[in-house]
Design an enzyme around this catalytic site. Structure first.
Site, PDB file in Angstrom:
ATOM      1  N   SER A  55      12.990   3.203   3.752  1.00 23.26           N
ATOM      2  CA  SER A  55      13.445   3.859   4.985  1.00 23.26           C
ATOM      3  C   SER A  55      13.993   2.819   5.959  1.00 23.26           C
ATOM      4  O   SER A  55      13.742   1.619   5.805  1.00 23.26           O
ATOM      5  CB  SER A  55      12.272   4.616   5.622  1.00 23.26           C
ATOM      6  OG  SER A  55      11.246   3.712   5.999  1.00 23.26           O
ATOM      7  N   HIS A 100       3.929  -4.470   9.117  1.00 23.83           N
ATOM      8  CA  HIS A 100       3.815  -4.369  10.576  1.00 23.83           C
ATOM      9  C   HIS A 100       2.495  -4.917  11.114  1.00 23.83           C
ATOM     10  O   HIS A 100       2.277  -4.908  12.325  1.00 23.83           O
ATOM     11  CB  HIS A 100       3.939  -2.893  10.998  1.00 23.83           C
ATOM     12  CG  HIS A 100       4.994  -2.144  10.230  1.00 23.83           C
ATOM     13  ND1 HIS A 100       6.325  -2.490  10.286  1.00 23.83           N
ATOM     14  CD2 HIS A 100       4.922  -1.101   9.364  1.00 23.83           C
ATOM     15  CE1 HIS A 100       7.014  -1.671   9.494  1.00 23.83           C
ATOM     16  NE2 HIS A 100       6.189  -0.832   8.919  1.00 23.83           N
ATOM     17  N   ASP A 158       1.556 -15.600   6.256  1.00 20.94           N
ATOM     18  CA  ASP A 158       1.092 -16.962   5.971  1.00 20.94           C
ATOM     19  C   ASP A 158       1.157 -17.272   4.484  1.00 20.94           C
ATOM     20  O   ASP A 158       1.497 -18.391   4.084  1.00 20.94           O
ATOM     21  CB  ASP A 158      -0.344 -17.149   6.474  1.00 20.94           C
ATOM     22  CG  ASP A 158      -0.415 -17.239   8.004  1.00 20.94           C
ATOM     23  OD1 ASP A 158       0.647 -17.330   8.653  1.00 20.94           O
ATOM     24  OD2 ASP A 158      -1.542 -17.214   8.536  1.00 20.94           O
ATOM     25  N   TYR A 172      10.983   9.013   1.611  1.00 21.41           N
ATOM     26  CA  TYR A 172      11.006   7.973   0.576  1.00 21.41           C
ATOM     27  C   TYR A 172      11.657   8.400  -0.731  1.00 21.41           C
ATOM     28  O   TYR A 172      11.707   7.616  -1.678  1.00 21.41           O
ATOM     29  CB  TYR A 172       9.569   7.489   0.311  1.00 21.41           C
ATOM     30  CG  TYR A 172       8.887   6.930   1.548  1.00 21.41           C
ATOM     31  CD1 TYR A 172       9.443   5.856   2.239  1.00 21.41           C
ATOM     32  CD2 TYR A 172       7.704   7.481   2.031  1.00 21.41           C
ATOM     33  CE1 TYR A 172       8.833   5.336   3.379  1.00 21.41           C
ATOM     34  CE2 TYR A 172       7.085   6.973   3.168  1.00 21.41           C
ATOM     35  CZ  TYR A 172       7.651   5.912   3.838  1.00 21.41           C
ATOM     36  OH  TYR A 172       7.050   5.398   4.962  1.00 21.41           O
ATOM     37  N   GLU A 223      12.696  -9.211   2.313  1.00 20.95           N
ATOM     38  CA  GLU A 223      11.886  -8.054   2.723  1.00 20.95           C
ATOM     39  C   GLU A 223      12.722  -6.796   2.532  1.00 20.95           C
ATOM     40  O   GLU A 223      13.899  -6.772   2.886  1.00 20.95           O
ATOM     41  CB  GLU A 223      11.519  -8.206   4.209  1.00 20.95           C
ATOM     42  CG  GLU A 223      10.853  -6.967   4.794  1.00 20.95           C
ATOM     43  CD  GLU A 223      10.585  -7.097   6.299  1.00 20.95           C
ATOM     44  OE1 GLU A 223      10.498  -8.226   6.815  1.00 20.95           O
ATOM     45  OE2 GLU A 223      10.490  -6.040   6.944  1.00 20.95           O
ATOM     46  N   PRO A 280       0.798  -1.224   0.000  1.00 25.11           N
ATOM     47  CA  PRO A 280       0.000   0.000   0.000  1.00 25.11           C
ATOM     48  C   PRO A 280       0.832   1.276   0.000  1.00 25.11           C
ATOM     49  O   PRO A 280       1.852   1.375   0.676  1.00 25.11           O
ATOM     50  CB  PRO A 280      -0.826  -0.105   1.289  1.00 25.11           C
ATOM     51  CG  PRO A 280      -0.090  -1.079   2.137  1.00 25.11           C
ATOM     52  CD  PRO A 280       0.548  -2.049   1.192  1.00 25.11           C
ATOM     53  N   ASN A 281       0.338   2.217  -0.788  1.00 29.67           N
ATOM     54  CA  ASN A 281       0.875   3.581  -0.885  1.00 29.67           C
ATOM     55  C   ASN A 281       2.192   3.688  -1.650  1.00 29.67           C
ATOM     56  O   ASN A 281       2.678   4.795  -1.904  1.00 29.67           O
ATOM     57  CB  ASN A 281       1.019   4.219   0.510  1.00 29.67           C
ATOM     58  CG  ASN A 281      -0.320   4.318   1.220  1.00 29.67           C
ATOM     59  OD1 ASN A 281      -1.255   4.877   0.665  1.00 29.67           O
ATOM     60  ND2 ASN A 281      -0.441   3.750   2.416  1.00 29.67           N
ATOM     61  N   ARG A 309       6.917   0.563  13.815  1.00 29.90           N
ATOM     62  CA  ARG A 309       7.510   0.103  12.553  1.00 29.90           C
ATOM     63  C   ARG A 309       8.658  -0.888  12.779  1.00 29.90           C
ATOM     64  O   ARG A 309       9.155  -1.505  11.833  1.00 29.90           O
ATOM     65  CB  ARG A 309       8.007   1.280  11.713  1.00 29.90           C
ATOM     66  CG  ARG A 309       6.892   2.152  11.200  1.00 29.90           C
ATOM     67  CD  ARG A 309       7.400   3.217  10.232  1.00 29.90           C
ATOM     68  NE  ARG A 309       6.488   4.332  10.207  1.00 29.90           N
ATOM     69  CZ  ARG A 309       5.403   4.422   9.426  1.00 29.90           C
ATOM     70  NH1 ARG A 309       5.118   3.459   8.583  1.00 29.90           N
ATOM     71  NH2 ARG A 309       4.604   5.468   9.486  1.00 29.90           N
TER      72      ARG A 309
HETATM   73  C1  DQA Z   1       8.118   1.312   4.047  1.00 26.99           C
HETATM   74  C2  DQA Z   1       8.137   1.493   5.589  1.00 26.99           C
HETATM   75  C3  DQA Z   1       6.761   1.224   6.153  1.00 26.99           C
HETATM   76  O1  DQA Z   1       6.781   1.401   7.566  1.00 26.99           O
HETATM   77  C4  DQA Z   1       5.747   2.201   5.574  1.00 26.99           C
HETATM   78  O2  DQA Z   1       4.451   1.906   6.060  1.00 26.99           O
HETATM   79  C5  DQA Z   1       5.772   2.197   4.080  1.00 26.99           C
HETATM   80  C6  DQA Z   1       7.061   2.200   3.406  1.00 26.99           C
HETATM   81  C7  DQA Z   1       9.470   1.701   3.413  1.00 26.99           C
HETATM   82  O3  DQA Z   1       9.692   1.313   2.271  1.00 26.99           O
HETATM   83  O4  DQA Z   1      10.280   2.378   4.041  1.00 26.99           O
HETATM   84  O5  DQA Z   1       4.736   2.289   3.437  1.00 26.99           O
HETATM   85  O6  DQA Z   1       7.865  -0.026   3.745  1.00 26.99           O
END
Ligand code: DQA
Length: 149
Positions: free
Chosen positions: A101, A79, A86, A22, A97, A9-10, A110
Site C-alpha cells: 500500500s 513504523h 539497527d 493488500y 524498503e 508481521p501479518n 504509517r
Molecule cells: C504494509 C503497510 C504497513 O503499514 C502495514 O502495517 C502492513 C503492510 C504494506 O505492505 O502496505 O502490515 O507494510
C-alpha cells in the site's frame, strides 16, 4: 548474487488479509513470481517471513556475509522498530524498503518509517508489483555499485 526477501508481521496472511488494501495474491504466489524474475536475472533469491521482531533481527544478522542485498516489507514494524533499523544498519547490507500500500496515503502513523532514510530506496503503493519494482531497483543499484552480477 544472492538476495533475501524479508516479510514482517501479518504478511503471511496475504490473500485473505484486508484484500481491498493488500490485494488477493498470497505471499507464496508473490515469492514464486519473484523466483521467476530471479531466474531471468541469473540471481538467487531466498525468503523469510516472521511475525516476531526478534526473529526478523536474527535473520538479518544471519544474512551478514551471505547476502548481497535485502528486500524488506517490515509491515507494522516499519513504523515502530528501532531494533530492525539497527539490525539492518549493523549488517551493512544494502536494502530496499517496500510496501504493497501507499503508506503516505493512509493513517498518519504509517507515514513514519524507521527504515526509509537508510534504505537504497523505498517502493510503496504498487500492490504486488511493489515486490518486482523493489527487486529491479535493488538489482540496478547493486550492479551499478559493484562488480557483482
Ligand atoms: C504494509 C503497510 C504497513 O503499514 C502495514 O502495517 C502492513 C503492510 C504494506 O505492505 O502496505 O502490515 O507494510
Amino acid at each position: 548474487m544472492r538476495l533475501l526477501l524479508i516479510n514482517g508481521p501479518n504478511l503471511n496472511l496475504l490473500g485473505t488479509r484486508e484484500p481491498s488494501l493488500y490485494g488477493s495474491t498470497t505471499l507464496e504466489a508473490i515469492q514464486l513470481d519473484l523466483s521467476e524474475s530471479a531466474k531471468v536475472e541469473g540471481i538467487q533469491m531466498e525468503y523469510f517471513q516472521s511475525n516476531f521482531e526478534g526473529a526478523l533481527v536474527e535473520r538479518i544478522q544471519q544474512a551478514i556475509g551471505v547476502f548481497d542485498g535485502i528486500l524488506i516489507n517490515a509491515g507494522a514494524y516499519t513504523h515502530t522498530s528501532i531494533a530492525l533499523r539497527d539490525a539492518l544498519l549493523g549488517s551493512k547490507i544494502p536494502y530496499v524498503e517496500l510496501h504493497l500500500s501507499n503508506i503516505y496515503a493512509r493513517e498518519a502513523f504509517r507515514s513514519k518509517s524507521f527504515l526509509a532514510d537508510k534504505a537504497v530506496g523505498v517502493i510503496s503503493g504498487f500492490g504486488t508489483m511493489s515486490y518486482q519494482l523493489a527487486l529491479q531497483g535493488l538489482l540496478a543499484y547493486l550492479r551499478q555499485t559493484s562488480e557483482i552480477s
